[in-house]
Design a protein around this motif. Structure first.
Motif, PDB file in Angstrom:
ATOM      1  N   CYS A 125      97.140 -24.677 -22.373  1.00  0.00           N
ATOM      2  CA  CYS A 125      98.053 -25.576 -21.688  1.00  0.00           C
ATOM      3  C   CYS A 125      97.645 -27.006 -21.963  1.00  0.00           C
ATOM      4  CB  CYS A 125      98.019 -25.249 -20.201  1.00  0.00           C
ATOM      5  SG  CYS A 125      98.080 -26.650 -19.098  1.00  0.00           S
ATOM      6  N   LEU A 126      98.616 -27.868 -22.143  1.00  0.00           N
ATOM      7  CA  LEU A 126      98.344 -29.296 -22.266  1.00  0.00           C
ATOM      8  C   LEU A 126      98.796 -29.925 -20.960  1.00  0.00           C
ATOM      9  CD1 LEU A 126      99.496 -28.192 -25.235  1.00  0.00           C
ATOM     10  CD2 LEU A 126      98.864 -30.507 -25.853  1.00  0.00           C
ATOM     11  N   MET A 127      97.898 -30.608 -20.312  1.00  0.00           N
ATOM     12  CA  MET A 127      98.226 -31.165 -19.009  1.00  0.00           C
ATOM     13  C   MET A 127      98.191 -32.678 -19.032  1.00  0.00           C
ATOM     14  SD  MET A 127      96.455 -30.391 -15.411  1.00  0.00           S
ATOM     15  CE  MET A 127      95.686 -31.993 -15.351  1.00  0.00           C
ATOM     16  N   LEU A 128      99.129 -33.251 -18.325  1.00  0.00           N
ATOM     17  CA  LEU A 128      99.240 -34.692 -18.258  1.00  0.00           C
ATOM     18  C   LEU A 128      99.424 -35.059 -16.801  1.00  0.00           C
ATOM     19  CD1 LEU A 128      99.491 -36.877 -20.423  1.00  0.00           C
ATOM     20  CD2 LEU A 128     101.940 -36.533 -20.390  1.00  0.00           C
ATOM     21  N   SER A 129      98.623 -36.000 -16.337  1.00  0.00           N
ATOM     22  CA  SER A 129      98.766 -36.408 -14.952  1.00  0.00           C
ATOM     23  C   SER A 129      98.985 -37.916 -14.925  1.00  0.00           C
ATOM     24  CB  SER A 129      97.504 -35.961 -14.213  1.00  0.00           C
ATOM     25  OG  SER A 129      97.308 -36.723 -13.079  1.00  0.00           O
ATOM     26  N   LEU A 130     100.102 -38.326 -14.351  1.00  0.00           N
ATOM     27  CA  LEU A 130     100.526 -39.724 -14.441  1.00  0.00           C
ATOM     28  C   LEU A 130     100.712 -40.347 -13.066  1.00  0.00           C
ATOM     29  CD1 LEU A 130     103.283 -39.233 -17.155  1.00  0.00           C
ATOM     30  CD2 LEU A 130     101.027 -40.258 -17.504  1.00  0.00           C
ATOM     31  N   PRO A 131     100.424 -41.643 -12.951  1.00  0.00           N
ATOM     32  CA  PRO A 131     100.715 -42.320 -11.691  1.00  0.00           C
ATOM     33  C   PRO A 131     102.227 -42.346 -11.450  1.00  0.00           C
ATOM     34  CG  PRO A 131      99.307 -43.679 -13.096  1.00  0.00           C
ATOM     35  CD  PRO A 131      99.833 -42.545 -13.937  1.00  0.00           C
ATOM     36  N   MET A 190      95.760 -39.151 -17.006  1.00  0.00           N
ATOM     37  CA  MET A 190      94.840 -38.096 -17.416  1.00  0.00           C
ATOM     38  C   MET A 190      95.516 -37.115 -18.355  1.00  0.00           C
ATOM     39  SD  MET A 190      92.669 -35.575 -15.053  1.00  0.00           S
ATOM     40  CE  MET A 190      93.702 -34.180 -15.475  1.00  0.00           C
ATOM     41  N   LEU A 191      94.738 -36.686 -19.329  1.00  0.00           N
ATOM     42  CA  LEU A 191      95.252 -35.756 -20.322  1.00  0.00           C
ATOM     43  C   LEU A 191      94.212 -34.671 -20.478  1.00  0.00           C
ATOM     44  CD1 LEU A 191      97.685 -35.840 -22.181  1.00  0.00           C
ATOM     45  CD2 LEU A 191      96.304 -37.038 -23.846  1.00  0.00           C
ATOM     46  N   SER A 192      94.640 -33.444 -20.401  1.00  0.00           N
ATOM     47  CA  SER A 192      93.694 -32.348 -20.561  1.00  0.00           C
ATOM     48  C   SER A 192      94.211 -31.450 -21.687  1.00  0.00           C
ATOM     49  CB  SER A 192      93.581 -31.633 -19.217  1.00  0.00           C
ATOM     50  OG  SER A 192      93.159 -30.329 -19.386  1.00  0.00           O
ATOM     51  N   TRP A 241      99.859 -45.595 -27.280  1.00  0.00           N
ATOM     52  CA  TRP A 241     101.039 -46.039 -26.532  1.00  0.00           C
ATOM     53  C   TRP A 241     100.673 -46.679 -25.205  1.00  0.00           C
ATOM     54  CZ3 TRP A 241     104.481 -41.341 -27.880  1.00  0.00           C
ATOM     55  CH2 TRP A 241     105.124 -41.612 -29.088  1.00  0.00           C
ATOM     56  N   LEU A 250      98.070 -36.044 -31.179  1.00  0.00           N
ATOM     57  CA  LEU A 250      98.798 -36.294 -29.926  1.00  0.00           C
ATOM     58  C   LEU A 250      98.000 -37.223 -29.021  1.00  0.00           C
ATOM     59  CD1 LEU A 250     100.098 -32.777 -28.834  1.00  0.00           C
ATOM     60  CD2 LEU A 250     101.307 -34.565 -30.081  1.00  0.00           C
ATOM     61  N   ASP A 273     116.022 -45.912 -19.574  1.00  0.00           N
ATOM     62  CA  ASP A 273     115.627 -44.844 -18.661  1.00  0.00           C
ATOM     63  C   ASP A 273     115.423 -45.423 -17.256  1.00  0.00           C
ATOM     64  OD1 ASP A 273     113.254 -46.240 -18.805  1.00  0.00           O
ATOM     65  OD2 ASP A 273     112.106 -44.629 -19.730  1.00  0.00           O
ATOM     66  N   VAL A 290     104.576 -32.544 -28.814  1.00  0.00           N
ATOM     67  CA  VAL A 290     104.096 -31.168 -28.694  1.00  0.00           C
ATOM     68  C   VAL A 290     105.175 -30.229 -29.250  1.00  0.00           C
ATOM     69  CG1 VAL A 290     103.349 -29.334 -27.137  1.00  0.00           C
ATOM     70  CG2 VAL A 290     102.658 -31.700 -26.680  1.00  0.00           C
ATOM     71  N   ARG A 327     107.822 -38.616 -22.294  1.00  0.00           N
ATOM     72  CA  ARG A 327     108.842 -38.091 -23.228  1.00  0.00           C
ATOM     73  C   ARG A 327     108.280 -37.972 -24.633  1.00  0.00           C
ATOM     74  NH1 ARG A 327     112.143 -41.932 -20.648  1.00  0.00           N
ATOM     75  NH2 ARG A 327     112.305 -43.251 -22.490  1.00  0.00           N
ATOM     76  N   LYS A 328     107.618 -39.030 -25.083  1.00  0.00           N
ATOM     77  CA  LYS A 328     107.070 -39.024 -26.440  1.00  0.00           C
ATOM     78  C   LYS A 328     106.049 -37.902 -26.581  1.00  0.00           C
ATOM     79  CE  LYS A 328     109.219 -42.656 -27.805  1.00  0.00           C
ATOM     80  NZ  LYS A 328     110.357 -42.465 -28.694  1.00  0.00           N
ATOM     81  N   PHE A 329     105.186 -37.787 -25.582  1.00  0.00           N
ATOM     82  CA  PHE A 329     104.133 -36.778 -25.658  1.00  0.00           C
ATOM     83  C   PHE A 329     104.728 -35.377 -25.743  1.00  0.00           C
ATOM     84  CE2 PHE A 329     100.904 -33.927 -23.956  1.00  0.00           C
ATOM     85  CZ  PHE A 329      99.823 -34.278 -24.737  1.00  0.00           C
ATOM     86  N   TYR A 350     105.859 -45.036 -17.122  1.00  0.00           N
ATOM     87  CA  TYR A 350     105.212 -44.014 -17.926  1.00  0.00           C
ATOM     88  C   TYR A 350     106.160 -42.918 -18.413  1.00  0.00           C
ATOM     89  CZ  TYR A 350     101.064 -46.421 -16.407  1.00  0.00           C
ATOM     90  OH  TYR A 350     100.126 -47.393 -16.184  1.00  0.00           O
ATOM     91  N   GLY A 351     107.426 -42.990 -17.996  1.00  0.00           N
ATOM     92  CA  GLY A 351     108.404 -41.999 -18.450  1.00  0.00           C
ATOM     93  C   GLY A 351     108.472 -41.906 -19.967  1.00  0.00           C
ATOM     94  N   VAL A 352     108.470 -43.043 -20.605  1.00  0.00           N
ATOM     95  CA  VAL A 352     108.595 -43.052 -22.066  1.00  0.00           C
ATOM     96  C   VAL A 352     107.376 -42.390 -22.720  1.00  0.00           C
ATOM     97  CG1 VAL A 352     107.707 -45.428 -22.305  1.00  0.00           C
ATOM     98  CG2 VAL A 352     109.148 -44.483 -24.089  1.00  0.00           C
ATOM     99  N   LEU A 353     106.199 -42.587 -22.158  1.00  0.00           N
ATOM    100  CA  LEU A 353     104.987 -41.942 -22.691  1.00  0.00           C
ATOM    101  C   LEU A 353     105.086 -40.425 -22.548  1.00  0.00           C
ATOM    102  CD1 LEU A 353     102.024 -44.078 -21.276  1.00  0.00           C
ATOM    103  CD2 LEU A 353     103.121 -44.220 -23.512  1.00  0.00           C
TER     104      LEU A 353
END
Ligand SMILES: Nc1ncnc2c1ncn2[C@@H]1O[C@H](COP(=O)(O)OP(=O)(O)O)[C@@H](O)[C@H]1O
Ligand SMILES: Nc1ncnc2c1ncn2[C@@H]1O[C@H](COP(=O)(O)OP(=O)(O)O)[C@@H](O)[C@H]1O
Lengths: 124, 153, 153, 124
Positions: C9-15, B11-13, B30, B23, D28, C31, C25-27, C20-23
């Motif tokens: 705020c830009l929020m990212l919620s990941l499993p 999820m991205l907000s 990706w 972005l 990583d 920013v 980091r890139k994100f 997903y670490g690389v995603l």
């Protein structure tokens, strides 16, 4: 690590009434206003023949297409025209999907576009 | 489309600001790359998400605190990727717009409209598309299937 | 650190999945790029976020439905960028770990430990670092200041 | 558009008891297990001198460093050693921050590393 902020619009006068507008990077809802301003500036300065070079345009979306169509209409209103140069395969695909490949004349190089516009200008 | 079954979601907000479109596109492309979508499918997904984001920016209505947030959920599934873009606007009737567009198409072979290509581009890019009114806004759900080897390049 | 004041705020919620670490980091690095941080600062931010994410993966405890989510918020501020990484684990006492590490450092000049460099790397990379127990887990807040021209390259 | 999935570990035998492990892409928490397996495989196959080539390693984090330290210890336990080759400026900075630049011998090329290990092996 790549660059998300490398967008640029480069303009240069090509001939009496023609100008090249080169788009570098990703043209989307955020960056399109810059391109609109640059194209309008060229039109206002008497360059009614616009050559939009897309060789280094990595991305275009519907907002970008809308701006190009708008500039095409404004150029034609002044008796001029707008030609696209060197779209990448991806952008060519976008033009096909949106049926705009039939609307915009497309050339391989700026020189080719200039030649076409000169012919148009002299009524050849 | 059974989003409810799916627990794995990215999820991205994002704030209501067009500068974040790039972005969002990169992030989604990706995820699609990690999910082994081919380059053409990734380009399609980028366009669809971008257009949905732009629509959310333009047609979403700021909430009471003045800060509208656009929420994107990405569900990597077995044979597809599903993406929802959620804004806080009042939505619209996609059928009505569809009709208008078909009329346009009849009217002029060479469409010189300066807007109105977003939904077409989403529809052309994705395999499935659905707009929903949800209690707090509008949500578009888009699905892209993974092409099997047999379907070629 | 006054997160409460900040609306943007830009929020990212990941499993809970290291792929997903690389995603992430890139994100985050994008920013920071949009926010005009220099390349060295961007590298630092990437390391800090990566280490906080890895710790959340390793030490965060899955919630009842078995699906742990790691939430990252990025606050682009005037002169800095602030990033929080939130997991659902029970947290720890950073002081206790700090002491252990100082002891280690005294004990052996050449540290051949196979783990334990994450917090050091975060601390070395960021200007401010704080761990909080929040009702539903652990949250690390990290701040990187934008270097002024005067401070050189 | 860049590639997030280009990680690879390439191994090749360099000399009697030495092997080169080249890391390509971002190392990583997700990709490090692959490197661990490759290094352990080389050690198990009797290559107690490991040369870890980082020329194409774009990123390393603390998990990656932990694995390299672990392999160094395992190599030394067998009477061998581990040398790093051609770390980028960024990775050199990481090694300095973590004080591991004092732990790992670092060479500019695989050949240089092989020469050092041969000298070590023959007790020169
Ligand atoms: N998220 C949305 N909320 C409300 N209306 C929308 C949304 N997305 C699209 N629309 C409606 O659909 C129309 C067509 O959208 P689109 O094809 O993207 O073209 P454009 O946005 O350029 O008008 C919009 O003008 C708008 O009325
Ligand atoms: N998010 C977290 N939740 C709980 N404990 C944590 C967290 N982050 C770090 N820790 C604790 O701090 C210790 C040191 O972390 P770190 O320096 O990253 O090394 P490592 O994770 O390799 O042990 C961890 O072993 C763990 O006990």
């Amino acid at each position: 690590m790549g660059n998300v902020t490398n967008f640029a619009v480069e303009t240069k006068v090509a001939c009496a009434e023609g100008a090249v507008v080169a788009i570098v990077g990703e043209m989307d809802a955020y960056t399109t206003p810059q391109v609109k301003v640059a194209m309008q500036q060229m039109l206002d300065d008497g360059h009614k023949y616009l050559i939009v070079n897309l060789a280094r345009a990595e991305y275009l979306d519907s907002t970008a297409l809308g701006a190009l169509v708008g500039a095409l209409k404004r150029a034609r209103e002044k008796g001029g025209d707008l030609r696209l140069v060197a779209p990448t395969a991806r952008i060519m695909r976008l033009l096909d999907i949106t049926r705009l490949s039939k609307v915009f004349p497309i050339d391989a190089t700026d020189e080719e576009a200039v030649a076409h516009l000169s012919a148009e200008r002299t009524g050849a | 489309m059974k989003i409810e079954d799916q627990t794995k979601c990215l999820m991205l907000s994002l704030p209501n600001d067009p500068q974040y479109g790039v972005l969002l596109r990169k992030f989604v492309s990706w995820v699609a790359m990690l999910e082994q979508f081919d380059i053409k499918a990734i380009e399609d997904i980028e366009w669809a998400v971008d257009e949905a984001f732009t629509n959310a920016l333009q047609h979403g209505v700021p909430t009471v605190d003045g800060q509208e947030v656009i929420t994107v959920c990405i569900y990597p599934l077995q044979d597809s990727i599903e993406i929802t873009v959620h804004d806080s606007g009042n939505g619209f009737d996609p059928e009505a717009i569809k009709c208008r567009q078909e009329e346009d198409a009849r009217d002029c072979e060479f469409d010189l409209a300066e807007c109105g290509r977003g939904l077409d581009l989403i529809a052309a890019s994705m395999d499935d598309l659905q707009y929903d009114r949800v209690p707090d806004g509008t949500r578009v759900r888009m699905v892209k299937h993974r092409r099997t080897e047999a379907e070629g390049t």
